[in-house]
Each structure stands twice: as C-alpha cells, then as structure tokens.
Design an enzyme around this catalytic site. Structure first.
Site, PDB file in Angstrom:
ATOM      1  CG  HIS A 193      39.968  47.680  41.482  1.00  0.00           C
ATOM      2  ND1 HIS A 193      41.527  47.113  41.500  1.00  0.00           N
ATOM      3  CD2 HIS A 193      39.199  46.949  42.054  1.00  0.00           C
ATOM      4  CE1 HIS A 193      41.230  45.762  41.937  1.00  0.00           C
ATOM      5  NE2 HIS A 193      39.841  45.722  42.478  1.00  0.00           N
TER       6      HIS A 193
ATOM      7  CB  SER B 287      37.506  44.369  40.356  1.00  0.00           C
ATOM      8  OG  SER B 287      36.340  43.479  40.360  1.00  0.00           O
TER       9      SER B 287
ATOM     10  CE  LYS C 238      40.773  45.986  45.749  1.00  0.00           C
ATOM     11  NZ  LYS C 238      41.204  44.576  45.846  1.00  0.00           N
TER      12      LYS C 238
HETATM   13  C1  LIG Z   1      35.508  46.467  43.337  1.00  0.00           C
HETATM   14  C2  LIG Z   1      35.968  45.896  44.844  1.00  0.00           C
HETATM   15  N1  LIG Z   1      35.629  46.331  45.999  1.00  0.00           N
HETATM   16  C3  LIG Z   1      35.794  45.745  47.112  1.00  0.00           C
HETATM   17  C4  LIG Z   1      36.784  44.934  47.133  1.00  0.00           C
HETATM   18  C5  LIG Z   1      37.478  44.360  48.433  1.00  0.00           C
HETATM   19  O1  LIG Z   1      38.388  45.152  49.054  1.00  0.00           O
HETATM   20  P1  LIG Z   1      39.468  44.532  49.921  1.00  0.00           P
HETATM   21  O2  LIG Z   1      40.375  43.467  49.198  1.00  0.00           O
HETATM   22  O3  LIG Z   1      39.990  45.533  50.770  1.00  0.00           O
HETATM   23  O4  LIG Z   1      38.726  43.528  50.928  1.00  0.00           O
HETATM   24  C6  LIG Z   1      37.453  44.330  46.013  1.00  0.00           C
HETATM   25  C7  LIG Z   1      38.729  43.445  46.129  1.00  0.00           C
HETATM   26  O5  LIG Z   1      38.739  42.618  45.576  1.00  0.00           O
HETATM   27  C8  LIG Z   1      37.133  45.005  44.701  1.00  0.00           C
HETATM   28  O6  LIG Z   1      37.668  44.836  43.791  1.00  0.00           O
END
Ligand SMILES: Cc1ncc(COP(=O)(O)O)c(C=O)c1O
Length: 393
Positions: A210, A182, A241
């Site tokens: 992502h 991310s 997202k």
């Molecule tokens: C790689 C990754 N996994 C999981 C999440 C968590 O997702 P959510 O925003 O739906 O809680 C994020 C969000 O920031 C992320 O970047």
C-alpha cells in the site's frame, strides 16, 4: 442417495447470516474509477486501491493495447520454461531502477510475492518475528515455510526486541512488517525495526503493497519515505494497487532474486503475466517518474477527506495514509453503516472479524488522486447523515 459432504459449509454460512455478517459480492458494472456503478447504483467509490486512478489512464490503456497487438494476450508458460518474455525482463529492470535495488523479480500478485518469498527462503530451523497485523499473504508464507513464528503486538518494537533476545544468536531470523497496514492505514516503525534487525542479525523484510505509488519520492514506498535504502533486505511491492494493473514484486540483491528464480513456487509453477500487464506497469512507472504531481493530488485529497471525517467526530484510528478507517465497533454496526452509505450513494466497504478484531469492525475508505472535491464533499455529507442516524457521531 448421495449425501452432500459439503453440507457443513451451508451451516457455517447460515451462522454468518444470523450474525449479519454474510456478504454478497458488490458487482462493478463500469470502470474502476472515482464514481462508478456498482450493483446498478452510481456511487462515489471509496473502496478501491486505485490510489492514482491509473486503472483507466489513457497511457496505460494504450500501452496494454499495443502490447496485445504486438505480443498476443498470453505468455503461454511459466517463467522458468517458455514464459519469460523480453517485456517481463524490461519490467524487472525498470522496477529495480525505480526501487534502487540490484534486481527485482515479478510475481503474478502481491500475495504470491509475499507467500512465495517467505516460504522459499526459510526452513523449519528458522524463526520469523512478525507484526500481529501483518497481511494474510505474509502469514500464509510463514506457515508454508514451517519456520517457528513469533508474533509481536502491533508496532511494539520493545516486544519484538524481547523475542529476539530470547533466540539463539546463531539461528536464522526474519523480521517482517507491512510498510503500510492495510486495514488501519498506519505505518510500520521502519527505522526502529531496521535498527533491531541490524543489532540481532535478522533478515529485514517490508511489504510495501500500500506504499508503492503513495509514499516516498515518486511513490518509491516507505523505505524511501523513511530513508532506509540499503537497510531492508527484501522489499515487496504490488502492481495491483497504485500501479493500476496486477502483480507483485520483490526487490533486493541479485543473489536474492536469482534464488527466488530457482525456488519461489509461484514463480516456478504458475504462468507469468500476459505481456499487456507488463506493458501497463511499465507505462505506470513512466507516469510515477515523469508526473509525480499525481501523487500530490492523492495527498491533497487524503488530507481533505481525513480532516473532514475527524471534524465530524468519527473515530478514524491511527491512519497516516490514504487508507482511513471509520471504526464502528461491532460487525453488524459496521455493515449497517456500509449498507446505509451505499443507499445514499457512497461505497465504503464494511470490514469485520476475522479481517479485523471483533470490536474494531469498520468501514474502510480510500480516496484517490482522481476524486473531485465535490465527490469528497458529497461523501462527507453522507457520512454525517448516516453517522448521526446510527449514533456514531
Ligand atoms: C499489505 C498487503 N500485502 C499484499 C497484498 C496482496 O497484493 P495483491 O493484491 O497484489 O495480491 C495486499 C492486498 O490486499 C496487501 O494489502
């Protein structure tokens, strides 16, 4: 008089202020879109995860409104008591078909999906082999599971192999990676990791937060992108997202999903989505399946903007996705870059330690399918101006 037992927090905040790392939350005063008003200023928005612009898509808004009229605004319970509505089940069926897996369970967020799943399936007798840059929700899930955690350097498959070679053959092992990282926008080495998982009998898990809606046919994610269907036991995706709403899900075998229905703590102990969220996500899946041109637009914009930054001479790291970091070095420099860009009409959030390494602070940019060329050109001009001012190019 009572002394404040939390006064140490103010001291910590003072330290952040002295280091130039204290941040006020930027407040969005209109819709989450390509150009938006934050803190009273109209800016080209390069900071959201709204990859496909679906947060404001008319079909999603119509689906949400209809679901509110039909089913109300809340589910009123956790899934395991009275909070499983037909529309939740429909979303899970649609996601399973989309991901080409037997079954799916939807969680309240991607964070809950990762943390709830890892902590549910592993115990203190097991081992987790995890990429150093995996998302915080994976790390928290690992800690909650009480399993031993062995971290390999970012994307270093040989190092992961060495760790696995040292472990007893009979011990249960989870090999886990982000599909798209991310903060850097690079991809996990899925083909090599899947081969490793098979060689050492590991459970293979990929967090495709992502990648969902971005990579693979119709946005099916990195498992589809790398043709790894059937080789990843646990796929996590988010609905927060590219899908434009809120939520996370786990895709896998029927047994995995049934087990999570019984043991994943966020599923058991936290109220399910409002029905409008489920309806919104179903409408988003319709768009991914029927109008994949939207994903092509995201990639056109990604190529244009990334090439523009690189032509200007910025360090954009190893990005292979619409997440393009502009690495500035020290935290204060990244925050200065972000603040100056904002004054010039471009919102690219600064990110510093502990989210990234101390010397790799950056602003993170994410273009969307809905940015126009004019908006992206404007942003590049501002990056050039501010980048020269700060000596980054
Ligand atoms: C790689 C990754 N996994 C999981 C999440 C968590 O997702 P959510 O925003 O739906 O809680 C994020 C969000 O920031 C992320 O970047």
């Amino acid at each position: 008089m009572r002394t404040d037992p939390l006064s140490f927090l103010s001291a910590e905040l003072d330290t952040l202020r002295q280091q130039g790392l204290y941040r006020s939350l930027r407040v969005l005063e209109d819709r989450q879109q390509a150009t938006s008003v934050f803190d009273g200023r109209k800016v080209v928005n390069l900071s959201s995860n709204n990859y496909l612009g679906l947060t404001t898509h008319p079909k999603l808004i119509a689906a949400a409104s209809k679901a509110i009229e039909q089913y109300g605004v809340g589910s009123g319970s956790v899934r395991t008591i009275a909070g499983t509505m037909a529309i939740h089940m429909e979303l899970e069926r649609r996601l399973a078909a989309f991901k080409k897996t037997e079954a799916v369970v939807v969680f309240q967020s991607g964070f809950a999906a990762n943390a709830g799943t890892v902590s549910a399936i592993l115990t203190k007798d097991d081992v987790i082999v995890s990429d150093a840059l995996n998302h915080a929700s994976i790390i928290d899930g690992c800690r909650l599971s009480k399993a031993a955690i062995r971290v390999f350097p970012h994307k270093d498959v040989d190092a992961a192999r060495k760790i696995l070679q040292e472990l007893p053959a009979g011990q249960r092992k989870l090999l886990i990676t982000d599909g798209v990282f991310s903060m850097d926008g690079d991809l996990g080495p899925l083909p090599a990791l899947c081969a490793l998982a098979e060689e050492f009998g590991c459970i293979m898990m990929v967090d495709d937060a992502h990648a969902s809606g971005v990579f693979g046919a119709n946005g099916r994610g990195t498992i589809d992108h790398f043709a790894m269907h059937g080789r990843v036991d646990i796929q996590v995706g988010t609905l927060s997202k590219a899908v434009g709403a809120l939520g996370g899900y786990v895709a896998g075998s029927r047994a995995l999903i049934d087990f999570l229905y019984h043991r994943a703590r966020p599923f058991l102990f936290s109220t399910s989505h409002p029905p409008s969220v489920a309806a919104t996500c179903i409408a988003a899946l319709d768009i991914l399946e029927q109008e994949p041109g939207i994903i092509d637009r995201l990639w056109d914009n990604t190529r244009f903007f990334k090439a523009g930054l690189q032509r200007l001479g910025f360090n954009t790291g190893m990005s292979e996705s619409p997440i393009t970091p502009v690495i500035a070095g020290e935290g204060t420099r990244a925050m200065r870059l972000s603040d100056r860009l904002f004054e010039e009409g471009v919102f690219a959030q600064g990110i510093a330690f502990p989210t990234v390494a101390r010397d790799k602070a950056r602003v993170r940019t994410i273009v969307t399918a809905t940015h126009t060329r004019d908006e992206l050109q404007f942003a590049l001009e501002k990056f050039e101006k501010v980048g020269r001012e700060l000596g980054l190019i």
